[in-house]
Structures are given as C-alpha cells and as structure tokens.
Design a protein around this motif. Structure first.
Motif, short mmCIF file in Angstrom:
data_model
loop_
_atom_site.label_atom_id
_atom_site.label_comp_id
_atom_site.label_asym_id
_atom_site.label_seq_id
_atom_site.Cartn_x
_atom_site.Cartn_y
_atom_site.Cartn_z
N ALA A 78 0.78 -1.24 -0.06
CA ALA A 78 -0.04 0.00 0.02
C ALA A 78 0.97 1.29 0.01
O ALA A 78 0.51 2.27 -0.77
CB ALA A 78 -0.84 -0.13 1.20
N TYR A 79 1.71 1.47 0.88
CA TYR A 79 2.73 2.31 0.89
C TYR A 79 3.66 2.68 -0.47
O TYR A 79 4.00 3.74 -1.14
CB TYR A 79 3.83 2.26 1.86
CG TYR A 79 3.46 3.02 3.31
CD1 TYR A 79 3.15 4.19 3.57
CD2 TYR A 79 3.28 2.14 4.40
CE1 TYR A 79 2.75 4.67 4.66
CE2 TYR A 79 2.86 2.45 5.77
CZ TYR A 79 2.55 4.01 5.81
OH TYR A 79 2.34 4.45 6.84
N HIS A 80 3.73 1.52 -1.33
CA HIS A 80 4.52 1.59 -2.38
C HIS A 80 3.62 2.45 -3.44
O HIS A 80 4.34 2.98 -4.34
CB HIS A 80 4.86 0.15 -2.69
CG HIS A 80 5.81 0.14 -3.94
ND1 HIS A 80 6.92 0.26 -3.63
CD2 HIS A 80 5.68 -0.47 -5.09
CE1 HIS A 80 7.91 0.02 -4.73
NE2 HIS A 80 7.12 -0.45 -5.66
N PHE A 81 2.26 2.24 -3.39
CA PHE A 81 1.43 3.03 -4.44
C PHE A 81 0.66 4.00 -3.76
O PHE A 81 -0.43 4.43 -4.51
CB PHE A 81 0.55 1.90 -5.08
CG PHE A 81 1.30 1.00 -5.98
CD1 PHE A 81 1.86 1.13 -7.02
CD2 PHE A 81 1.77 -0.42 -5.08
CE1 PHE A 81 2.39 0.12 -8.01
CE2 PHE A 81 2.42 -1.38 -6.06
CZ PHE A 81 2.96 -0.96 -7.28
N ASP A 93 4.42 5.14 -9.34
CA ASP A 93 4.54 6.39 -10.23
C ASP A 93 5.73 7.22 -9.90
O ASP A 93 6.55 7.74 -10.60
CB ASP A 93 3.29 7.55 -10.24
CG ASP A 93 2.06 6.81 -10.45
OD1 ASP A 93 2.19 6.28 -11.58
OD2 ASP A 93 1.03 7.57 -10.11
N HIS A 94 6.30 6.67 -8.63
CA HIS A 94 7.65 7.52 -8.42
C HIS A 94 8.82 6.28 -8.40
O HIS A 94 9.87 6.40 -7.96
CB HIS A 94 7.55 7.62 -6.82
CG HIS A 94 7.06 6.95 -5.64
ND1 HIS A 94 5.59 6.64 -5.69
CD2 HIS A 94 7.54 6.01 -5.02
CE1 HIS A 94 5.52 5.68 -4.68
NE2 HIS A 94 6.48 5.29 -4.36
N GLY A 137 -4.37 5.21 -2.43
CA GLY A 137 -3.27 5.34 -3.56
C GLY A 137 -4.02 5.50 -5.00
O GLY A 137 -5.11 5.75 -5.37
N GLN A 138 -3.01 4.89 -5.81
CA GLN A 138 -3.36 5.27 -7.38
C GLN A 138 -4.24 4.33 -7.83
O GLN A 138 -4.75 4.33 -9.22
CB GLN A 138 -2.06 5.21 -8.25
CG GLN A 138 -1.15 4.01 -8.19
CD GLN A 138 0.16 4.18 -8.74
OE1 GLN A 138 0.86 5.12 -8.28
NE2 GLN A 138 0.59 3.24 -9.47
N GLY A 139 -4.43 3.08 -7.14
CA GLY A 139 -5.34 1.87 -7.65
C GLY A 139 -4.52 1.11 -8.82
O GLY A 139 -3.43 1.28 -9.03
#
Length: 595
Positions: free
Chosen positions: A482-485, A531-532, A510-512
């Motif tokens: 979850a933190y990743h996105f 995205d990052h 997040g971005q889904g």
C-alpha cells in the motif's frame, strides 16, 4: 430334416395317418352299432316274452291253473320271468322265491306299464345282485288291470351277443392303434431331428453347422429359429472377438502405465493386474490373480484404505511408508453396472523421490538465498565507504538501490519457500498485539511519506486462530504494498467478523490497480512500478496469498483508479485451537528475513 425327406414318404405318411384314423373311426362306429343293435334285439325279445307271459297268465287264470307253472320250464339263457299282482307283489318268479322279492309297485318300469301298458328300464336288482334290463307289460282282463308280466336279463348279455363282432374288431383296432403309434413315433423323431441338430450346433457353438442348417431352412417357425440362431451365433462370435481385442488393448494400456494397478473383487482377491504390479509384489507371488491383496503387499495404511473404500464407497488416497520408501496408494470403487459386481481399483506408485523433492528444493532455495545475501551485504558495506569520496553519490545510489532489491528478492524467495513447506502453528492471536508491532515497524515510513497508518479493530474481530508470525508477515507485505503505491491520504487496517469468519482488510487511498492487472497481482514475480519508480520484488502478494490459503481462507481485491485499493481476507473461525510442534532449526519470523 422334414424338408429333406422324399416327397413320396411325406405323401405316404399323410395317407397312412388318414387311413388309420378312418379305420379306427369305422371300427369304433361298428362296435357301437353292433352293441346298439344288440340292445334293441334284447329289448324286443324281452318285450315279446313279457307279452306271451301276460297272455298265458290270463288263460291260466281262466282255467284255474297255478301261475308258478307259467315261469318254469326250459327258458332261453339269461331270461328271467316274473308275475306281479296288481299291487306289485310277486306271484311267481322263474329264479327266485316270490317271498324274497320286494314289492315293485314303485319301480319305474311298473309305473310305466300301469300308465301306458309297457315299461322298459335298466336298473340294479337286489335279489339278483346285478344290473338287469327289464321289460314290464300290464296284464288286463276284460279291461281291468290284474297284474304285471315282467321279463328281464343281465345287462352284460348284450355284450355277449356282440362278442362275435368284438372278437375281430378289437384286435384289428389294437393293431391299427399300434401301427399308428409306431408311425407317430417315427414322424415325431423325423420332425424333431432338426431341433436336435439345432441344439447340438448351439451346444458346440458351431457356426459351420448352423450355417448348413440356415441354408436348408424352410419358411416354418423351425426354419426361422435356425436362421435366427445362426445370426445370433455369428453376432456372438463378433462380440467375443471384439471383447478379446478390447481386453488385449486394455492390458496393453495398463502395462504401459508406470503405476502398479490391480483390480480386486468384493472380497479383496486380485482379479487382474498389470506388469508393473507383478514387479511391485515380486516374482515369488506370481501369478497374482486369485491371491488376496493382503498376501501381496505389506502396507497397512494401503490395506486400511482399501477396506474404507469398500465399506464407505468413497475414493481413498494415502501415503504409506515401508523400510524408508514412500508409496502413494489410491483406491477407487469401479462402477457396478459395468462389472455387474462391485470392483476396487488399486493404484500404487513409489513416490520416494517425489517426497524428497520439496525438501531438496527448500534446501536449495535457502542455501542459494544465504549465499546471495552474504556477498550482497558485503557489497552494500563497501558502498558506504565509497560514498565518502566526492562525485560518486549518484552512481552509488543506483548501485545501492539494486543491491537492496536483490537482498529483498533473496529474502522473499527464501520466505516463500519456507511457507510452502511449513504448516501454520495455530494459536489464539490478538490483533491488537499485531497492531502494536505494525505501528512500530511503519512509524518512520508514515512520517516520511505523510501517509498515516490507521487501525479499526472491533471486539468481535480482535481474536482469531492462526499462525501469529505468518499473519504479521501478511500484514507487513500488504501495508508495504500500500505504501508503495500511495503518495497521500491514509492506509487503514481493520478487523471485523461475521457468523463463521474473521474479516481482515487493508485499504489505501493510492493510485489504484488497472483492471487488466487485477487477475495477475498474486502471480509470482509479477511487479508493476509505482508512479515514483519504485518496483517491488513481485513476491509480496504471492506470499500473502500463500499465507491466506495456509489458513483455509480467501482473499479478494477491489480497486478504483486514483481512488485506492482494498484487500479483504476471510479466515474461518474454526481453525483452532491446535498448535503443532515447531520444526527444529527454523528461525523466528521478522519483517523480511526471519519468517
């Protein structure tokens, strides 16, 4: 056969039968006619004798002569004369004392004579002790009834009178009957010979004999039976040949199968087996057909599985061990309609090498991961030293990120391997304690990213049965994902319950996840960059899925682009309590390397 007999013989037989029947009928009619005529003649003789006696009695009465003299003298053979008075009492009799003769006024012949003048009857007479033909004539004088004249003779007297005819008619009738009987026997034998030939051919299963009978068969019912029998036997031969070919093909297929296969009857005796089964039990037990399965294999677990399959009518599969070797034993009950009786199919396979393969694989993965992490850890240490030199920071950051990714990948591979070969140690787990551990682990990451980690644990979902360290690792992987996105908002971990499940969920803002990626997110090594630009190892969610399945649970995911993703896990309430003994030599779980 009847059709094969000469035409003249058939005509002669028919004529002889008709002639015999006609002659027999004629003889019977002749005998009956002679006897009938004899009866008429005897009745006429008796009537004439009675009339003569009546006239003589009236004359004697006028002359005053005694009546007894009228019935005496030389009378014809068998003739009996009796004089009765008007009241039916005997006055005189040619054979018996009148006093011994009962009153005959009620006799039918006397009544007829009184009514019409003459009475004729055949009846049994007590005084003579035999059946007599009797003619009674009313005696009248000047119009008044004064008595009765009776003439009688034995009934058998008419047969004696017809004995001349019987002397030649009866022997002739017997001879004709005997000839007809002999002819009937001959014809019956001739008629049944085709049936005997048909029966003999059927008993011998001789297609050639039946073919000859069918070629000569006529249009009678017997001919139809011969042709039908020939067709049926031909069809039977075809079916037998087809069954033989199918049996040979089945035997060839079974012999080509690497497993040892045997078919048992309802008592456990071996009906048939393939070559591999013969080799499995050893040459000393050959042939195996007819032996009880317990005489051939010494695998108690397999024998128990056979008994359960027979009694419960359910397939059974067990792994049996014998002298360090492991065998897979599968037992299936075959369809009773196909075999007419219940049969059991036993399949045996040596799986010793297959049993050792997971251990070998786990050892290899563990050793490889350890060997990879050791040099990577050393490389990371030297990178820290190189950072002290100016101008190297950019390149060193790239190298360090990839080294960290390799270390994480090695840890995840080792972790997933241990999960596949380790059953969960079920105990009562307090989700609040997991919440405390997770808060400490992700406190720094939450402050750095600005994404808060929140918990919602109600009283019904606080406690569940499971492996504490596995569940902790499951939450770690899901929160890290979850933190990743997620760049803003919050990550929420909740625990609730329904009637039969504890419901755990992890939601982010997040971005889904795109719809095309949803079916693949639990695949091993499937990773999509955020995205990052921080791609994962591709094993985090695969480990989560493995932990959920180890707890007999299910996992579902819902995601909306640019709004967030929610993972929902259902774990049954009836898992515990139980706690298997831990495998010695395995380290405790930590965030990555220690599960």
């Amino acid at each position: 056969m009847i059709r094969g007999r000469p035409y003249a013989l058939r005509v002669f037989s028919a004529v002889l039968i008709v002639a015999s029947l006609v002659l027999a009928t004629a003889l019977v009619i002749e005998v009956a006619s002679v006897h009938y005529q004899a009866n008429l003649d005897e009745t006429s003789r008796l009537e004439a004798s009675a009339l003569l006696l009546s006239d003589r009695y009236v004359a004697a009465l006028h002359a005053g002569s005694p009546a007894a003299l009228l019935v005496r003298g030389n009378l014809p053979a068998g003739l009996r004369l009796t004089i009765l008075d008007a009241r039916g009492s005997a006055i005189a009799d040619s054979k018996f004392d009148p006093g011994s003769i009962t009153n005959r006024i009620a006799d039918p012949e006397v009544k007829q004579a009184a009514a019409v003048g003459v009475g004729v009857v055949v009846s049994y007479r007590i005084e003579s002790g035999q059946r007599e033909r009797t003619v009674c004539v009313a005696i009248k004088d000047t119009g008044s009834l004064i008595g009765f004249a009776v003439a009688s003779s034995p009934v058998g007297l008419t047969w004696q009178s017809a004995s001349g005819t019987f002397s030649w008619a009866l022997p002739l009738l017997l001879v004709v009957s005997a000839l007809w009987l002999v002819l009937a026997v001959i014809l019956v034998r001739l008629a049944t010979r085709p049936i005997s030939d048909l029966a003999d051919a059927l008993e011998r299963h001789s297609v050639q004999s039946l073919a000859g009978l069918a070629m000569r068969a006529d249009v009678t019912e017997l001919g139809r039976a011969q042709r039908a029998s020939y067709a049926l036997l031909q069809e039977s031969e075809v079916l037998i040949e087809r069954e033989h070919l199918q049996s040979s093909a089945l035997s060839a297929v079974l012999d080509a199968v690497p497993q040892a296969i045997a078919i048992l009857d309802s008592t456990g005796a071996v009906l048939s087996a393939n070559t591999q089964f013969d080799q499995f039990v050893g040459a000393d037990a050959l042939p195996v057909a007819g032996h009880h399965i317990a005489e051939l294999i010494a695998l108690p677990d397999c024998l128990a599985a056979i008994d359960r399959c027979v009694s419960e009518h359910q397939p059974q599969t067990v792994v049996a061990e014998d002298h360090g070797r492991y065998y897979s034993c599968s037992v299936h009950e075959l369809d009773g309609k196909a075999f007419r009786q219940r049969r059991a199919l036993v399949v045996l396979e040596d799986i010793t090498d297959a049993m050792a393969l997971p251990r070998i694989k786990a050892d290899f993965v563990t050793n490889a991961s350890h060997e990879l992490k050791t040099p990577l850890t050393a490389i990371r240490g030297y990178l820290e030293l190189l950072r002290e030199e100016p101008g190297n920071a950019h390149y060193l950051d790239i190298v360090e990120r990839n080294v960290d990714r390799l270390i994480a990948l090695s840890s995840d591979i080792s972790l997933l391997s241990r999960l596949e070969n380790k059953a969960p140690e079920i105990e009562l787990v307090d989700v609040s304690e997991l919440q405390h551990d997770l808060t400490e682990l992700f406190d720094k990451q939450g402050r750095e990213t600005g994404v808060a980690l929140r918990f919602s644990v109600n009283s019904e979902g606080r406690f569940l049965y499971g492996d504490r360290l596995m569940l902790l690792q499951m939450f770690i992987n899901m929160i890290e994902n979850a933190y990743h996105f997620t760049q803003a908002g919050a990550i929420t971990v909740s625990a609730t319950a329904d009637v039969s499940h504890i419901i755990l969920s992890v939601s982010d803002t997040g971005q889904g996840i795109p719809a095309k990626d949803l079916p693949r997110i639990f695949e091993r090594f499937y990773s999509r960059a955020s995205d990052h630009g921080r791609p994962g190892t591709g094993l985090g969610l695969a480990i989560v899925k493995r932990i959920v399945f180890a707890h007999n649970g299910t996992i579902d995911v819902e995601s909306t682009i640019n709004k967030g993703t929610t993972f929902v896990i259902h774990i049954p309430k009836n898992l515990g309590p139980r706690r298997p003994a831990a495998t010695s030599g395995q380290p405790s779980d930590t965030k990555r390397e220690d599960l």
